[in-house]
Enzyme design. Structure first.
Site, PDB file in Angstrom:
ATOM      1  N   GLU A 307     159.233  59.754 -66.653  1.00 40.21           N
ATOM      2  CA  GLU A 307     160.589  59.296 -67.019  1.00 40.21           C
ATOM      3  C   GLU A 307     161.298  60.332 -67.881  1.00 40.21           C
ATOM      4  OE1 GLU A 307     161.574  57.008 -65.227  1.00 40.21           O
ATOM      5  OE2 GLU A 307     159.595  56.329 -64.599  1.00 40.21           O
ATOM      6  N   GLU A 329     162.532  62.846 -57.484  1.00 38.48           N
ATOM      7  CA  GLU A 329     161.210  62.231 -57.644  1.00 38.48           C
ATOM      8  C   GLU A 329     160.059  63.223 -57.492  1.00 38.48           C
ATOM      9  OE1 GLU A 329     161.117  59.696 -59.105  1.00 38.48           O
ATOM     10  OE2 GLU A 329     163.037  58.714 -58.726  1.00 38.48           O
ATOM     11  N   TYR A 382     157.484  60.532 -53.643  1.00 42.71           N
ATOM     12  CA  TYR A 382     157.072  60.993 -54.975  1.00 42.71           C
ATOM     13  C   TYR A 382     155.903  61.981 -54.855  1.00 42.71           C
ATOM     14  CZ  TYR A 382     159.790  57.116 -56.984  1.00 42.71           C
ATOM     15  OH  TYR A 382     160.791  56.259 -57.360  1.00 42.71           O
TER      16      TYR A 382
HETATM   17 ZN   LIG Z   1     161.076  58.676 -60.877  1.00 34.90          ZN
END
Ligand SMILES: [Zn+2]
Length: 460
Positions: A307, A329, A382
């Site tokens: 984050e 991501e 991701y």
């Molecule tokens: Zn993320």
């Protein structure tokens, strides 16, 4: 700031982002939002006024904004000679579903500035769609707002696409028992008659999805370990565990500063809500974690790193279109491995090999360079995104890779990014005879479903 993509994606040609064709505006952009929210935590009642400083992108008398559920009680236009003798003039309002169509008293010309004032009220609710519940969510005791990708229309009229960035001033009146966190810097807080009045501003332009409001019976404390001011906002009962969870965040900030360049904003705030969340999420200069995401194990610490890294990848470098989500991501996920390595734990290569083994056992049917609307936030985006970054590290070698990464962030600070732009950028870090190889590497990782082999470790 890099060139505004507004004209390319939502401009005069009328093209919208194919991933979110139901939001945005082709006729105008908003350059500043001044929001005044009067909120009753107990019944989730909102009375609000939004003053939008807009600029026409083409000649028009019709402006479309995104606003879901809430009822418009008044809408006016002023500025740029559009007001009348008695001040701002009424505009025609049609509100269908989540589209708010405003008809101006006379057309504005491309480039012309004007100010829309929209008064609205109601009981904001989250939106349910392909990405789960997004937007304003009433908690047992407070509020959480997770705007990504199109949830901001649940609490203010906006042009809800990242290619439209604006500065903000947000003022919130709420019960004095509650702490209110909004994206940006806290300018003032004053208490009167049992209510607190909070004013936040952001001078760095941000896309609506990164705007946020978090309200709860929280308290605010300061975290240490970095030159960047860091705040922790959580309820008293979570304070201890939260402090332990974010104890290393200052060191992460310093490590990422070394890897990616200076932290892009004046401060960083983490909010811990008193409920469980599926995933933590990033907002502008802020991230929000669930009570279930606290802890000092790798599984929690990697989320803290992830984050935080979004403040560079996603929040300072903003996507020009959702298709390029891997640039957010993939890089934020790679930052987890960077932190592992920088903290003296396992090297990124170890994580890459493990992730590669995991992906190789899964169905390979997603192009992370064009994952489509429904799979925009698929886990594969991701993990394979992070592997793509690692493959580039092995291909470029350590020195060039780190220079390339810092150069990428520096070149697009507070600007927009795209995969096409990234390809261009890569070329400046390799001799022309290697351009085809690097293009091929990106094609294989981003635009073909089969999982490429992980390149052998570069000679260090
Ligand atoms: Zn993320």
């Amino acid at each position: 700031m890099s060139a505004a993509p507004v004209h390319r994606y939502l401009g005069a040609d009328g093209a919208r982002d194919p991933y979110t064709p139901f939001v945005g505006c082709c006729a105008a952009t908003v350059e500043h939002y001044d929001l005044d929210l009067d909120y009753d935590v107990e019944d989730n009642g909102l009375e609000a006024r939004a003053v939008l400083t807009c600029r026409a992108l083409r000649d028009t008398d019709r402006i479309e904004l995104d606003l879901t559920e809430l009822a418009v009680t008044d809408a006016r236009v002023g500025g740029g000679g559009l007001g009348g003798l008695l001040g701002p003039r009424k505009v025609g309002v049609q509100h269908r579903g989540s589209r708010l169509v405003l008809t101006l008293p006379r057309p504005v010309a491309a480039g012309e500035s004007f100010v829309l004032t929209v008064a609205y009220e109601g009981y904001p609710e989250s939106l349910d769609g392909p990405w789960g519940e997004i937007g304003w969510a009433e908690l047992d005791d407070g509020v959480l707002v997770a705007g990504q990708p199109t949830g901001s229309s649940t609490w203010f009229p906006c042009v809800d696409h990242p290619s439209h960035r604006a500065t903000y001033r947000v003022s919130v009146h709420a019960d004095a028992d509650y702490e209110v966190v909004v994206h940006g810097e806290l300018e003032s807080v004053a208490e009167r008659d049992g209510e607190r009045h909070w004013v936040y501003t952001s001078r760095v332009p941000l896309p609506p999805y990164l705007a946020t409001v978090q309200i709860g019976p929280y308290r605010r404390s300061e975290l240490t370990g970095s030159r960047v001011p860091q705040y922790l906002v959580c309820s008293k009962k979570r304070q201890k565990k939260a402090e332990k969870t974010f104890a290393e965040q200052g060191r992460m900030l310093e490590a990422f500063t070394e890897w990616f360049g200076p932290y892009p904003f004046p401060s960083y705030t983490v909010v811990v809500v008193d409920e469980s969340l599926e995933d933590p999420f990033e907002c502008f200069a802020c991230s929000v974690f669930g009570k279930n995401q606290l802890g000092t194990d790798w599984e929690e610490q990697r989320l803290v790193a992830h984050e935080l890294a979004h403040q560079w990848f996603g929040n300072s470098l903003v996507l020009a279109s959702w298709q390029d989500i891997w640039l957010n991501e993939g890089f934020a996920s790679y930052a987890e491995w960077v932190w592992s390595e920088a903290s003296g734990d396992k090297p990124a290569r170890w994580h890459a090999e493990k992730a590669h083994r995991t992906l190789s056992r899964m169905r390979q049917d997603l192009l992370i360079g064009d994952p489509g609307q429904v799979r925009l936030f698929d886990d594969v985006v991701y993990v394979r995104g992070a592997l793509t970054v690692h493959a580039l590290r092995e291909a470029l070698g350590e020195e060039a890779f780190r220079g390339m990464l810092r150069g990428w962030v520096a070149a697009h600070r507070d600007g927009w990014v795209s995969t096409a732009g990234f390809r261009e950028h890569l070329r400046s870090w390799a001799p022309p005879q290697r351009w085809a190889e690097l293009d091929g590497l990106l094609d294989a990782w981003l635009l073909r479903p089969e999982l490429p082999a992980l390149p052998a470790p570069a000679r260090r």
